[in-house]
Enzyme design. Structure first.
Site, mmCIF file in Angstrom:
data_model
loop_
_atom_site.group_PDB
_atom_site.id
_atom_site.type_symbol
_atom_site.label_atom_id
_atom_site.label_comp_id
_atom_site.label_asym_id
_atom_site.label_seq_id
_atom_site.Cartn_x
_atom_site.Cartn_y
_atom_site.Cartn_z
ATOM 1 C CG HIS A 126 -1.782 1.216 1.279
ATOM 2 N ND1 HIS A 126 -3.182 0.910 1.417
ATOM 3 C CD2 HIS A 126 -1.511 2.434 1.689
ATOM 4 C CE1 HIS A 126 -3.679 2.240 1.627
ATOM 5 N NE2 HIS A 126 -2.741 3.157 1.447
ATOM 6 C CD GLU A 127 1.579 3.331 3.567
ATOM 7 O OE1 GLU A 127 1.738 4.578 3.132
ATOM 8 O OE2 GLU A 127 0.520 2.948 4.403
ATOM 9 C CG HIS A 130 0.362 6.028 -0.705
ATOM 10 N ND1 HIS A 130 -0.936 6.360 -1.518
ATOM 11 C CD2 HIS A 130 -0.122 5.696 0.581
ATOM 12 C CE1 HIS A 130 -1.948 6.255 -0.814
ATOM 13 N NE2 HIS A 130 -1.791 5.782 0.442
#
Length: 224
Positions: A126-127, A130
């Protein structure tokens, strides 16, 4: 009595290895039960244990997790190589399991906040999404539409919205469960942006970019 008899009747001396194992076991027992340790010692040892576990899992994922290795490869191809020091294990507040700092160009993994190794893997992916968006698309995180787009992609592509994960959160659903999860979590994240005045604004930002960003699976070929 012969020397052989004397030797066989004496008590065995514990080896340094035995003592080390016993000390580790005693420490672990103390952390679990609190016996023989002050509350401060227990908290400190538990935090150290979480930190060691997080660092071990991080190393394993950066070398062996197909999804993490894939993201690291594409970040490097985009001109933003990620080294182990760019992914930091640290204590966090109760509300999150990870975060990406655009200013520092680093990811924080919130040690002790993971249900299991798979949960940490999904959080890391997820990170990394980003980080990929920030590198490749020059995201302006104060622009709520930009933020919403990256949150939609990160929640959709990371595994954060798998059925069993949603069930654990208390959101059972059998109809468009993935989309509902992605939308809900994106709104929550955008609402937490200091530039967002209220939930209605967060919902509007997510709705405005939903179709294009949900369908954008780069660098994956499809939703992971």
């Amino acid at each position: 009595m012969s020397s052989q008899d004397s030797s066989s009747s004496s008590s065995p001396t514990p080896s340094s290895s035995d003592n080390s194992i016993f000390k580790r076991w005693s420490r672990t027992f103390g952390v679990i039960t609190g016996v023989g340790m002050t509350e401060e010692e227990r908290r400190s040892e538990l935090e150290a244990h979480h930190g060691r576990t997080c660092e071990t899992w991080k190393r394993e994922m950066m070398n062996y997790s197909p999804s993490v290795v894939f993201m690291l490869k594409h970040l490097k191809m985009s001109g933003c190589p990620v080294a182990p020091e760019h992914i930091v294990c640290a204590p966090c507040d109760f509300s999150r399991s990870g975060g990406f700092s655009p200013q520092a160009g680093a990811i924080v993994m919130c040690q002790g906040k993971f249900f299991n190794k798979r949960h940490m893997e999904d959080t890391l992916v997820h990170e990394l999404v980003h980080m990929y968006d920030h590198c490749k698309f020059k995201v302006d995180w104060n622009d709520l539409r930009h933020h919403a787009c990256s949150e939609i992609r990160a929640n959709s592509l990371s595994g954060d919205c798998r059925y069993m994960r949603e069930l654990r959160r208390g959101f059972p659903s059998f109809s468009k469960q993935h989309q509902a999860c992605v939308r809900r979590r994106a709104v929550l994240s955008v609402r937490a942006n200091p530039a967002c005045p209220d939930e209605a604004t967060a919902e509007r930002a997510v709705n405005e970019v939903w179709e294009s960003c949900f369908n954008d699976t780069r660098p994956f070929d499809e939703i992971y």
